[in-house]
Structure formats: structure tokens, C-alpha cells
Design an enzyme around this catalytic site. Structure first.
Site, PDB file in Angstrom:
ATOM      1  N   ARG A 255       0.848  -1.199   0.000  1.00 38.02           N
ATOM      2  CA  ARG A 255       0.000   0.000   0.000  1.00 38.02           C
ATOM      3  C   ARG A 255       0.877   1.240   0.000  1.00 38.02           C
ATOM      4  O   ARG A 255       1.525   1.522   1.003  1.00 38.02           O
ATOM      5  CB  ARG A 255      -0.907  -0.016   1.236  1.00 38.02           C
ATOM      6  CG  ARG A 255      -2.135   0.875   1.112  1.00 38.02           C
ATOM      7  CD  ARG A 255      -2.814   1.076   2.454  1.00 38.02           C
ATOM      8  NE  ARG A 255      -2.056   2.025   3.245  1.00 38.02           N
ATOM      9  CZ  ARG A 255      -2.020   2.064   4.580  1.00 38.02           C
ATOM     10  NH1 ARG A 255      -2.713   1.207   5.285  1.00 38.02           N
ATOM     11  NH2 ARG A 255      -1.282   2.965   5.212  1.00 38.02           N
ATOM     12  N   HIS A 259      -4.193   4.714   4.229  1.00 40.89           N
ATOM     13  CA  HIS A 259      -5.315   3.767   4.302  1.00 40.89           C
ATOM     14  C   HIS A 259      -6.570   4.390   3.695  1.00 40.89           C
ATOM     15  O   HIS A 259      -7.341   3.749   2.996  1.00 40.89           O
ATOM     16  CB  HIS A 259      -5.566   3.401   5.760  1.00 40.89           C
ATOM     17  CG  HIS A 259      -6.852   2.668   5.980  1.00 40.89           C
ATOM     18  ND1 HIS A 259      -7.015   1.360   5.597  1.00 40.89           N
ATOM     19  CD2 HIS A 259      -8.040   3.067   6.517  1.00 40.89           C
ATOM     20  CE1 HIS A 259      -8.259   0.974   5.885  1.00 40.89           C
ATOM     21  NE2 HIS A 259      -8.890   1.990   6.446  1.00 40.89           N
ATOM     22  N   TYR A 268       3.862   5.876  10.619  1.00 42.06           N
ATOM     23  CA  TYR A 268       4.182   4.449  10.742  1.00 42.06           C
ATOM     24  C   TYR A 268       4.790   3.804   9.500  1.00 42.06           C
ATOM     25  O   TYR A 268       5.195   2.658   9.548  1.00 42.06           O
ATOM     26  CB  TYR A 268       2.937   3.662  11.197  1.00 42.06           C
ATOM     27  CG  TYR A 268       1.740   3.725  10.259  1.00 42.06           C
ATOM     28  CD1 TYR A 268       1.616   2.817   9.211  1.00 42.06           C
ATOM     29  CD2 TYR A 268       0.737   4.671  10.422  1.00 42.06           C
ATOM     30  CE1 TYR A 268       0.521   2.865   8.356  1.00 42.06           C
ATOM     31  CE2 TYR A 268      -0.361   4.724   9.577  1.00 42.06           C
ATOM     32  CZ  TYR A 268      -0.453   3.813   8.548  1.00 42.06           C
ATOM     33  OH  TYR A 268      -1.526   3.850   7.689  1.00 42.06           O
TER      34      TYR A 268
END
Ligand SMILES: Cc1ncc(C[n+]2csc(CCOP(=O)(O)OP(=O)(O)O)c2C)c(N)n1
Ligand SMILES: [Mg+2]
Length: 349
Positions: A255, A259, A268
Site C-alpha cells: 500500500r 489507508h 508508521y
């Protein structure tokens, strides 16, 4: 910062890198198929990029982008017949476009407008599912039902790596295995579930390993390779139609975006890894393959892009032209008689 290792063992792959890794071939696809796959990739890419802009402009609500996931959606759905059923998660929110759904329908969904909900029978496409993994038992049930009726229909259900930790995944996969339901369980392993990395998701060496526990084959494929995804899904569809039951496909990608529009992954993710992965993104990889084959020229590429952009422009205009819905609709299928608190407060007496 969480470390995510590239999971590349035993992956099926067709597209080379135009250098040391040679291109492979897929049986049964002609030039028309090659270009149609490209058109679909461009359509989804354009939809996704425009949607992020519409979100920033306040024209749609929270949005789950799928930049870099297009090859998984296009390659797998291309292996289906129109009568086969698709069960999407929010990450495959625009997959209906590949079956002729107008963009305004999906854009309306992200606007929270009732015209964003379609009749699943119109496209053999279930509603976009946001609760993680709950679409898997739905799909297993539909596939089993089709089998009981003696129909040759198969179903495909899409979900992420994180979904494989949910009870509903286990229930759906187990049910499909026991009933030998004609189902393809398609896992988009983008290696993140919001901020949870794959390493914290499972102790299994690969997600495909889970398939053995359900008595079905587990196949690993390069999720950035539209042709490899197509081939793997075509094999799984053939098994399902032949009465041999379900297949679990683990499509590996990474990814590269957040998100969703409400997420800030800088807390992160490793930005270097993101930049690396972006270099290998799926639409460019396939475009390179077609150009090496001599199948794609600039004129066709520009035409597909222009058509997709116009479709989106018309789509957002149509979505915005919808009159605002009646707020009371929220309760229409929730209560026979709205409780007094709602009647007197929200609904205005
Ligand atoms: C049952 C349930 N629990 C939690 C959530 C909140 N949630 C939304 S997306 C997400 C992560 C899902 O990750 P993954 O399955 O890998 O799919 P991806 O978003 O990466 O495509 C979670 C936990 C939810 N939507 N539903
Ligand atoms: Mg994920």
C-alpha cells in the site's frame, strides 16, 4: 517503525521489467483483450486519482483510495463472466465501473447519498462492504446457493490481509471449503491493515498457507502484475466451475497511499519503501509490457485517459445534481415506528 519485508517467494508473475527479468505470456488473450485490460486499468486509476481530488475539494466524504491496487481488481474480474458475482470491500469500491456502472453511482456512495446504493442484481455485484470480512460468508452462501440450484455461476470475494484475522474470514472460508462452494477468495495483501503491519497480523509464513486448513489450494501471485492476476484467477474460476470448490488467492502488493483520506501514514510507514514501490506501480508496468509488445501507441493511451477523465467529470456533475436526500430516510429500514426521541428530536415531531 515497523519493518515489512518484501514477500516475494513463489509468486506467479508474467510481466518482466524490460531489462533482466523477461516477459512471459498468457494463453488465450488477443490484442483486443490486452488493450481492454489497459483501458480498465486507466479507468480505475483515473477514478481513484479524481476521487482523492474531489475529497480534498469537499465534494465527496471520507474516501478509501486504491492507487496501486488496480491490477488486482482488473486482472481478477476480467477472468469472470458477467453472470458471475462480485463481493467487494471498500477497497474495491469502484469495481462496478468495470461492469458499466456509471461513476456517479459510486461517487454518490462516497457522498452518503441513497442513489449510491444499487440493486445488486443489476450488475451481479454486492454492496460495498465496510465491516471487515463480513462479505466473505455472504459470498460463500451465494456461491453455495448457486451450486445447489445447479447454476454454473461462480463468486469472487475481495478482502485484505487484515481481514484474514477476522472470525468471518474463518467462517466463510471454512464453509466454502466444506460445501465445495464455487468461490474465489481474493486477498489483497497490501501488507498493512491501517497501521498494523503484516508481521503483526499473522504468525503464518504466508497468508496463502491458511488455505490448507480449509482444504483448498492457496495461490500466491504478484498483485502488481495484471496478467499474472488474470491467469491465477482464470485457473481458480475454472476449478470452481468444474465443481472442484474454492481457491484462495493471495495477491501481494504494497500500500503506497494512506489507508484512506482520514489517515496520516507518515507516523508508521517507511517513506523510502513507499518511493521504491511507487516505481513498480501496476499501470506503468503493464504499459511498459504493451509497448514492448508493440500493442499500445500514444494515441490509444491518450484516448483512454481522456475518455476516463470525461466520464469522471460527468460523474461528479451528475452526483452533485442529485437533490439532497430526506434525513428521515436514515430510519426507513431501521424502525417500523421511530422511537419518540427520534420523532420529536431529529425528525422534527
Ligand atoms: C469488523 C471491523 N473491525 C474494524 C474495522 C476498522 N477497520 C477499517 S479498515 C481496517 C483495516 C483492514 O485492513 P485490511 O483487511 O488489510 O484491508 P485494506 O484496508 O488494507 O485493504 C480496519 C481494522 C472495520 N471496518 N470493521
Ligand atoms: Mg491490507
Amino acid at each position: 517503525m515497523a519493518q515489512v519485508v518484501p514477500a516475494e517467494r513463489g509468486l506467479r508473475r508474467v510481466i518482466g521489467d524490460g531489462d533482466r527479468v523477461p516477459d512471459g505470456e498468457v494463453d488465450g488473450l488477443d490484442e483486443g483483450d490486452f488493450l481492454e485490460l489497459y483501458r480498465q486499468l486507466v479507468l480505475l486509476r483515473t477514478y481513484d486519482e479524481r476521487s482523492v481530488i474531489y475529497h480534498r475539494q469537499g465534494r465527496i466524504g471520507t474516501y478509501a483510495m486504491f492507487w496501486g491496487h488496480e491490477a488486482m481488481q482488473v486482472g481478477s474480474s476480467y477472468a469472470l463472466e458477467r453472470s458471475d458475482w462480485i463481493f467487494p470491500s471498500y477497497r474495491e469500491g469502484a469495481i462496478g465501473l468495470l461492469r458499466g456502472m456509471p461513476p456517479q453511482t459510486v461517487l454518490s456512495w462516497w457522498r452518503g447519498h441513497p442513489t449510491g446504493w444499487w440493486n445488486p442484481l443489476d450488475y451481479n455485484l454486492a454492496s460495498i462492504c465496510v465491516p471487515i470480512a463480513t462479505q466473505i460468508p455472504h459470498a460463500a452462501g451465494l456461491a453455495w446457493g448457486k451450486k445447489l440450484r445447479g447454476e454454473r455461476t461462480v463468486a469472487i470475494v475481495y478482502f485484505g490481509d487484515g481481514a484474514t484475522s477476522e472470525g468471518a474470514f474463518h467462517e466463510g472460508a471454512n464453509f466454502a471449503g466444506v460445501m465445495r462452494a464455487p468461490l474465489i477468495l481474493f486477498c489483497n495483501n497490501n501488507q498493512w491493515a491501517i497501521s498494523t503491519p503484516l508481521s503483526a497480523q499473522t504468525a503464518a509464513p504466508t497468508l496463502a498457507d491458511k488455505a490448507i486448513g480449509y482444504g483448498m489450494p492457496g495461490v500466491r501471485v504478484d498483485g502488481g502484475d495484471v496478467l499474472a492476476v488474470y491467469e491465477a484467477t482464470r485457473d481458480a474460476v475454472a476449478r470452481a466451475r468444474a465443481g472442484d470448490g474454492p481457491t484462495f488467492i493471495e495477491a501481494i502488493t504494497y500500500r503506497v497511499g494512506p489507508h484512506g483520506t482520514a489517515d496520516d501514514p507518515s507516523a508508521y510507514v517507511d517513506q523510502e519503501r513507499i518511493e521504491e514501490e511507487k516505481q513498480r506501480e501496476c499501470v506503468g508496468r503493464y504499459e511498459g509490457y504493451l509497448r514492448r509488445l508493440g500493442v499500445l501507441d500514444d494515441g490509444t493511451a491518450e484516448r483512454f485517459k481522456a475518455e476516463a477523465t470525461e466520464l469522471m467529470r460527468d460523474g461528479i456533475a451528475a452526483a452533485e445534481a442529485e437533490p439532497p436526500p430526506d434525513p428521515a430516510l436514515i430510519f426507513e429500514h431501521a424502525y417500523v415506528d421511530p422511537p419518540p426521541t427520534l420523532r420529536e428530536g431529529w425528525l422534527g415531531g
